[in-house]
Design a protein around this motif. Structure first.
Motif, PDB file in Angstrom:
ATOM      1  N   GLU A  28      -5.494  40.599  45.025  1.00 52.43           N
ATOM      2  CA  GLU A  28      -4.342  39.996  44.718  1.00 52.43           C
ATOM      3  C   GLU A  28      -4.227  40.241  43.076  1.00 52.43           C
ATOM      4  O   GLU A  28      -3.104  40.349  42.583  1.00 52.43           O
ATOM      5  CB  GLU A  28      -4.306  38.662  45.048  1.00 52.43           C
ATOM      6  N   LEU A  31      -3.236  43.789  42.651  1.00 52.17           N
ATOM      7  CA  LEU A  31      -1.590  43.874  42.824  1.00 52.17           C
ATOM      8  C   LEU A  31      -0.861  43.215  41.742  1.00 52.17           C
ATOM      9  O   LEU A  31       0.346  43.850  41.416  1.00 52.17           O
ATOM     10  CB  LEU A  31      -1.415  43.214  44.315  1.00 52.17           C
ATOM     11  N   ARG A  77      -7.876  43.406  53.855  1.00 51.41           N
ATOM     12  CA  ARG A  77      -6.956  42.367  53.186  1.00 51.41           C
ATOM     13  C   ARG A  77      -5.475  43.046  52.641  1.00 51.41           C
ATOM     14  O   ARG A  77      -4.347  42.740  52.909  1.00 51.41           O
ATOM     15  CB  ARG A  77      -7.503  41.958  52.050  1.00 51.41           C
ATOM     16  N   ASN A  78      -5.563  44.422  52.001  1.00 50.64           N
ATOM     17  CA  ASN A  78      -4.461  44.969  51.941  1.00 50.64           C
ATOM     18  C   ASN A  78      -4.762  46.688  51.739  1.00 50.64           C
ATOM     19  O   ASN A  78      -5.413  46.928  50.395  1.00 50.64           O
ATOM     20  CB  ASN A  78      -3.624  44.619  50.542  1.00 50.64           C
ATOM     21  N   SER A  80      -2.939  49.015  50.666  1.00 48.79           N
ATOM     22  CA  SER A  80      -2.262  49.843  49.771  1.00 48.79           C
ATOM     23  C   SER A  80      -3.011  49.702  48.417  1.00 48.79           C
ATOM     24  O   SER A  80      -2.745  50.251  47.359  1.00 48.79           O
ATOM     25  CB  SER A  80      -1.004  49.286  49.548  1.00 48.79           C
TER      26      SER A  80
END
Length: 287
Positions: A28, A31, A77-78, A80
């Motif tokens: 996070e 990001l 989790r992500n 990207s």
């Protein structure tokens, strides 16, 4: 993912569960900052000296396995997030401190940060938090086998009479609260330095934050203990504690409390001047 425009978020990887948890937690942050997530594993030569060829090969294999496991957890989790990996040699604290001037943030797991280990052996997390040139987050995952399904998480800010003028702490706390959509808890803690905020001063500060940042929910609470004891007395508090760099020596006591450690996910962010993090007033709301 948005175009990468800022300094990397660095995560120290050592093969432990807590380091992997820190890598996932850092997603996070990468990001939010539009940053690369850089994972660094340090092959320790500070304690053993020069390694033999077979020892070095074994340690590099362990490093590759730990980095691969962290990559996998991050992708879950992500996917990207842009991830880079690196294997270095030396002292983990020394390597991370050398990287800190060019980092936007360093994230580390809390393994071994207990009071006794900190006093006798030192702790990579504590050393980096106290000496880094950038902001540092130390992350601790809950060890309880009975975890809450979806616990309420807070941005926790210890408040003294000097907090109002500390724009670095306020900037970090508000930015985190906005991105994560967590409420803020402004805790008027007891300080041995005699700079305790009275209940009226705490209420005025919180009212000012509520006026400046109406999109963030801020709640005041006064206590007669320091932050570490407050958390031990409040084992259900999960989230992120934001500290001024001048209070970084409190990290071991805050995140190493045994009672609290077994009941909550907790991270501590040691805030420092960082051009990559800015906060503005809430945008105007159109009716």
């Amino acid at each position: 993912m948005s175009e990468v425009t800022t300094k990397p978020v660095i995560v120290g990887i050592d093969g432990s569960d807590q380091a992997q948890y820190a890598a996932v937690w850092a997603v996070e942050e990468a990001l939010r900052r539009h940053a690369v997530l850089k994972l660094i594993y340090v092959v320790r030569t500070d304690l053993t000296g020069t390694l033999s060829a077979s020892e070095y090969e074994a340690d590099v294999d362990s490093a590759k396995a730990a980095l691969a496991a962290a990559r996998t957890a991050i992708a879950k989790r992500n996917p990207s997030v842009v991830v880079e990996t690196s294997i270095a040699e030396g002292s983990p604290a020394g390597v991370l401190l050398a990287e800190s001037p060019d980092a936007g943030l360093i994230c580390i797991g809390s393994s071994g940060i207990g009071r006794i280990s900190r006093a006798i052996l030192g702790s990579t997390a504590a050393s980096v938090a106290e000496e880094a040139a950038c902001a540092v987050v130390v992350v601790r995952g809950a060890e309880s086998t009975v975890a809450q399904h979806d616990p309420l998480r807070w941005i926790v800010v210890p408040v003294t009479r000097h907090t109002e003028g500390n724009r670095t702490v306020i900037t970090e706390a508000i930015a985190e609260a906005r991105y994560r959509r967590w409420p803020m808890l402004a805790v008027g803690t007891h300080s041995s330095h005699g700079d305790n905020a009275t209940s009226d001063e705490l209420d005025r500060l919180v009212a000012d934050w509520q006026r400046q940042f109406p999109d963030v929910h801020v709640y005041p609470i006064s206590c007669d203990t320091d932050m570490a004891q407050f958390l031990r007395n409040s084992p259900d508090i999960n989230g992120l504690v934001v500290l001024d760099a001048g209070r970084s020596t409190e990290l071991a006591q805050i995140i190493g409390g045994v009672t609290h450690a077994h009941r909550a996910d907790l991270a501590v962010l040691v805030a420092r001047e960082n051009a990559d993090v800015r906060v503005t007033h809430a945008p105007a709301r159109h009716r």
